[in-house]
Structure formats: structure tokens, C-alpha cells
Design a protein around this motif. Structure first.
Motif, mmCIF file in Angstrom:
data_model
loop_
_atom_site.group_PDB
_atom_site.id
_atom_site.type_symbol
_atom_site.label_atom_id
_atom_site.label_comp_id
_atom_site.label_asym_id
_atom_site.label_seq_id
_atom_site.Cartn_x
_atom_site.Cartn_y
_atom_site.Cartn_z
ATOM 1 N N ARG A 63 31.418 112.537 39.595
ATOM 2 C CA ARG A 63 31.651 112.364 37.632
ATOM 3 C C ARG A 63 32.701 111.147 37.039
ATOM 4 N NH1 ARG A 63 37.302 114.267 35.156
ATOM 5 N NH2 ARG A 63 37.748 113.631 32.907
ATOM 6 N N VAL A 64 32.345 110.565 37.595
ATOM 7 C CA VAL A 64 33.568 108.674 37.347
ATOM 8 C C VAL A 64 32.273 107.633 37.451
ATOM 9 C CG1 VAL A 64 34.322 107.100 38.623
ATOM 10 C CG2 VAL A 64 35.359 109.026 38.714
ATOM 11 N N SER A 66 29.346 108.715 36.232
ATOM 12 C CA SER A 66 27.747 108.770 35.507
ATOM 13 C C SER A 66 28.771 109.136 34.177
ATOM 14 C CB SER A 66 27.626 110.692 36.167
ATOM 15 O OG SER A 66 27.004 110.661 37.071
ATOM 16 N N ASP A 67 30.155 108.796 34.080
ATOM 17 C CA ASP A 67 30.560 109.287 32.906
ATOM 18 C C ASP A 67 31.270 107.413 32.059
ATOM 19 O OD1 ASP A 67 32.446 109.008 30.338
ATOM 20 O OD2 ASP A 67 33.702 110.594 30.674
ATOM 21 N N SER A 68 30.128 106.189 31.974
ATOM 22 C CA SER A 68 30.468 104.828 32.055
ATOM 23 C C SER A 68 31.581 104.541 30.140
ATOM 24 C CB SER A 68 29.437 104.385 32.001
ATOM 25 O OG SER A 68 28.431 104.967 30.811
ATOM 26 N N SER A 69 32.068 106.043 30.042
ATOM 27 C CA SER A 69 32.387 105.529 28.646
ATOM 28 C C SER A 69 34.013 105.559 29.372
ATOM 29 C CB SER A 69 31.953 106.115 27.649
ATOM 30 O OG SER A 69 32.938 107.807 27.696
ATOM 31 N N ALA A 70 34.661 106.557 30.097
ATOM 32 C CA ALA A 70 35.865 106.846 30.365
ATOM 33 C C ALA A 70 35.961 106.179 31.545
ATOM 34 C CB ALA A 70 36.060 108.331 30.438
ATOM 35 N N ARG A 313 36.302 101.687 40.191
ATOM 36 C CA ARG A 313 35.327 101.908 38.650
ATOM 37 C C ARG A 313 37.586 101.823 37.980
ATOM 38 N NH1 ARG A 313 31.291 100.774 39.410
ATOM 39 N NH2 ARG A 313 29.802 102.026 38.620
ATOM 40 N N THR A 315 39.661 103.222 34.649
ATOM 41 C CA THR A 315 39.938 104.085 33.049
ATOM 42 C C THR A 315 40.015 103.482 32.201
ATOM 43 O OG1 THR A 315 42.193 105.052 33.880
ATOM 44 C CG2 THR A 315 41.292 105.980 35.166
ATOM 45 N N VAL A 319 42.968 109.960 31.305
ATOM 46 C CA VAL A 319 42.112 111.360 31.854
ATOM 47 C C VAL A 319 42.485 111.749 32.468
ATOM 48 C CG1 VAL A 319 40.646 109.455 33.479
ATOM 49 C CG2 VAL A 319 39.345 111.465 32.037
ATOM 50 N N GLY A 368 24.205 106.997 38.090
ATOM 51 C CA GLY A 368 24.716 106.802 36.793
ATOM 52 C C GLY A 368 23.735 105.244 35.910
#
Length: 427
Positions: A63-64, A66-70, A313, A315, A319, A368
Motif C-alpha cells: 500500500r505504501v 503504491s500510494d505516492s500521494s500519501a 518513505r 508520510t 494517515v 508502483g
């Protein structure tokens, strides 16, 4: 083929989580008990030693990624250990800087730069590179075999696994003006400086090497002699989203990442693949005569014991992840190795089972928009290297003297630092 790797018994998983040390010798030697305990007891766990939030379940890691906006990549290449003033001055004198380019780039310029890179590592180019990889492998194994003939033994890490991907990368990207040994030394120094926990004295030594590396990259990018069809030539023609030419610091940053990822981590993968395969004597004949056996073994090693063990990564906003509320700016460490042993995804994860049907679900190359663009080349090189050793050296075995090999134990990189082999005595 079944082999238990790191199946140590853990008396108390909760206590193990409390004793966790990312740089501890016990963890580097056998990380699996700790990774299993984290996944079971605290899948999103704040490590007091580093301040990082350790994310260990496959679903959360994916999830992390794949979600480049969060979840932003901005901290991916930050130094783990604080750099003393003397080190910063040494790097500054060399003009060292790493502006966002690839792994640490969450801006609009990332997609275009990634396209430049992927053109040099796409399936067509990798297929065309197979003869180059095979030739380089045979040349290196000629020298290794001569060493075995002369002394009865050889280290396949220093003489083969570490050098093969460097030579291949230099040919594919048109790199000139440096020897493979020098490029390996610069790359290893960069990994240790930014992902290790060296002493201040060691940091200064490493900074001198990293400064040399960066200065050579800068001079190479500035050089007008780069072939138009080379990687550096392609970067020189690249335009940013606003139409401006790519600036030199960003081009150098892209080269810095590609040159390290393209050879150091692949060398680490080959070393792990060879050590695990050579520990299975009945496997070697299969690798020569069974199509796909080498590829299947490489894939299973990637799942269980990838060279890139973690990635970072941060945040972008508050989140919830794995039942934990994280604030904006939380520094995450994604346990890529641990995710490959998640029993929710992989049955009997502690066993090496080539040809398992869902093996490609591992996250060794990320996921991602930042998934490793060199994944196909790394897989191909490792399989060719393994098959070449099995074909050329069917009569060797791992050296029996001493304990387990010394391990590279950086925050995000782990691999054996020796693959000692000796001639197997006849029965």
C-alpha cells in the motif's frame, strides 16, 4: 527443493521486538525471527533507536509503495547516520549534491527521467545483452577457475559476483574512463556512508571516495565526448516538464543512483543466489539441464532474501496504516525482506520452494511508480551467473572452514561478503 533458512526458534516474540536492533549482529546474521515477530506483534512499529516506523506486513508495504500521494520518496537517499561537519565539508569541496532525480523524486520530473532509464533496461535491450552477460561471465570464471586450479579455492564474490554486473553495466551504458574495481569501490563507499552506521573516522574516509565518485560523474556528464546513444548522451538531450534542459546536478544524481543500483545490488543478489545454491549440491545439475531452474531459484531468493531489504518513505499527511495513526512527516522503513516471508501471502515462507505459483508477488523490486527499472536485467544477470557457475564448476563446494560468511549489514542492503569455494574431493 526444500531448505529451511533462518528458521530459528523464538522464545518470546514480544520480547524479541523490544530487543530489536537494525544494525545488531544477531539481526544482520539471521533477521527472520525478528521480522516474523514484528509482523505478528507490531506490524507498524516505531523503532526507538532510529525513530523510524517499521512496516512489515506485505499488504501494508505494498500500500505504501503504491500510494505516492500519501507516502513520499523524499527521504529514500538521506544519510542514516548524522554526517559530521568534517564529512560535510569534504563532500561540499567535491560539489556533492543529490537533488531529486529517481528514487528520491516525487516531483513532476520523475516520469520523464524514469523513461530515459527504462529505455536502457527494457526487455528488448536485456534480451540483446544476454551474449554480453554470458561473455563477461565466462571471462571472469576463466580467471576464477585458474585460481582454483592453482590454489584449490577461490572467492566467487570478489572475483565474479561483484564484478560481473559492473562490467555489464559499463558496456550497456557506454561507461568509459574508469575501471570496474574503481566503480565498485566508489559504489560500496556510497552505500556504507549513506545507509550504514560507520564511525566518524570511517565516515571521513568514505566521504573522500564518494566525493571522487561524484566528481568523476560530474566531469563525465560535462564531457562532450559522450556518445549520443549512451545513457549520459540521452540525459544530455532530456528536457524537463517545463521544456528546460536537464541540469547537471540532477543528471549526476540520476547517474549516481543508476550506477550504484545497477551493479552493487545486483552483485549482492548474485552472491546470495550462489551461496544458497552451492549449499544444495543436488541443485547444480538441474540448473544446467532443466530450462527455467536457474530463473526459478533466483526468484525464490528474491522473495526470501533480497539484497535490498528495506526502503524508506515519509508520510505526506496524517494517515492510518496497519491500525496505527501516523502523523504527517512520519519516517517509514518498509521491511521488504519481511514482506516476502508473510504467511498471509506465501505458504511455508521459510522454505525455499522454486516454482511456487505466486512467487512474483514479492516486493524485492518495490511496486508502483518507483518500481526498480532494472529488475529484468538483475534477474537475467543472476540467472546467467548461476547457470554459468553450475556448468563451469560442477566439482566445487562452499569452503568448509570457519563460520558463516561476513555479511553486509546496512540499513537497506544485506548480502554475504564472501562466496568461498573449493574443489570437492572425490569420493
Amino acid at each position: 527443493m526444500h531448505d529451511r533458512i533462518g528458521a530459528s526458534q523464538v522464545p518470546d516474540a514480544r520480547e524479541l521486538v523490544e530487543l530489536f536492533d537494525l544494525f545488531g549482529e544477531d539481526f544482520v546474521r539471521d533477521p527472520f525471527p525478528w521480522l516474523d515477530a514484528l509482523r505478528a506483534e507490531s506490524p507498524v512499529h516505531r523503532d526507538p533507536g532510529t525513530g523510524l516506523w517499521l512496516v512489515s506486513r506485505h499488504c501494508d508495504v505494498r500500500r505504501v509503495l503504491s500510494d505516492s500521494s500519501a507516502f513520499l520518496p523524499d527521504n529514500a537517499q538521506n544519510a542514516v547516520a548524522p554526517l559530521p561537519v568534517a564529512v560535510l565539508r569534504t563532500l561540499a569541496r567535491a560539489g556533492f549534491t543529490l537533488p531529486p532525480a529517481l528514487a528520491n523524486n516525487g516531483t513532476a520530473s520523475h516520469a520523464g527521467l524514469r523513461r530515459v532509464v527504462t529505455r536502457f533496461f527494457n526487455s528488448r535491450r536485456v534480451a540483446a545483452a544476454v551474449p554480453v552477460i554470458e561473455r563477461c561471465a565466462d571471462e571472469l570464471l576463466d580467471a576464477a577457475q585458474a585460481r582454483i586450479d592453482a590454489t584449490g579455492r577461490c572467492d566467487l564474490f570478489a572475483s565474479f559476483a561483484q564484478i560481473l554486473p559492473c562490467r555489464v553495466l559499463m558496456e550497456l551504458l557506454g561507461i568509459r574512463g574508469v575501471t570496474p574495481d574503481t566503480l565498485v569501490r566508489w559504489s560500496d563507499a556510497s552505500l556504507e556512508l549513506f545507509w550504514g552506521r560507520p564511525s566518524p573516522e570511517r565516515q571521513l574516509e568514505l566521504a573522500c571516495l564518494v566525493g571522487e565518485f561524484h566528481q568523476w560523474l560530474t566531469d563525465t556528464v560535462h564531457s562532450a565526448t559522450a556518445a549520443s546513444d549512451s545513457f549520459i548522451g540521452a540525459l544530455s538531450r532530456h528536457r524537463l516538464p517545463d521544456g528546460k534542459p536537464l541540469d547537471t546536478p540532477t543528471a549526476v544524481s540520476a547517474c549516481f543512483f543508476v550506477f550504484i543500483a545497477g551493479q552493487s545490488t545486483t552483485g549482492q543478489l548474485i552472491a546470495t543466489v550462489l551461496r544458497r545454491a552451492l549449499a544444495e549440491p543436488e541443485l547444480l545439475p538441474r540448473l544446467v539441464c532443466e530450462a527455467g531452474s536457474a530463473e526459478a531459484w533466483v526468484e525464490e531468493v528474491l522473495r526470501r532474501e533480497p539484497p535490498v531489504t528495506t526502503w524508506r518513505r515519509i508520510t505526506a499527511r496524517p494517515v492510518e496504516l496497519g491500525g496505527v495513526e501516523l502523523p504527517a512527516g512520519a519516517q517509514l522503513l518498509l521491511m521488504l525482506m519481511g514482506s516476502g516471508s508473510d504467511p498471509a501471502v506465501f505458504a511455508e515462507p521459510e522454505r525455499m520452494c522454486p516454482h511456487r505459483t505466486n512467487v512474483r508477488h514479492h516486493l524485492a523490486f518495490g511496486a508502483g511508480r518507483h518500481r526498480c527499472p532494472g529488475a529484468s536485467l538483475a534477474r537475467t544477470e543472476a540467472a546467467i551467473a548461476l547457470r554459468a557457475v553450475a556448468r563451469r564448476m560442477p566439482d566445487v563446494r562452499l569452503t568448509t572452514e570457519g563460520d558463516e560468511p561476513p555479511m553486509l549489514g546496512l540499513l537497506s542492503f544485506r548480502a554475504p561478503l564472501t562466496v568461498g569455494v573449493e574443489r570437492r574431493l572425490p569420493r
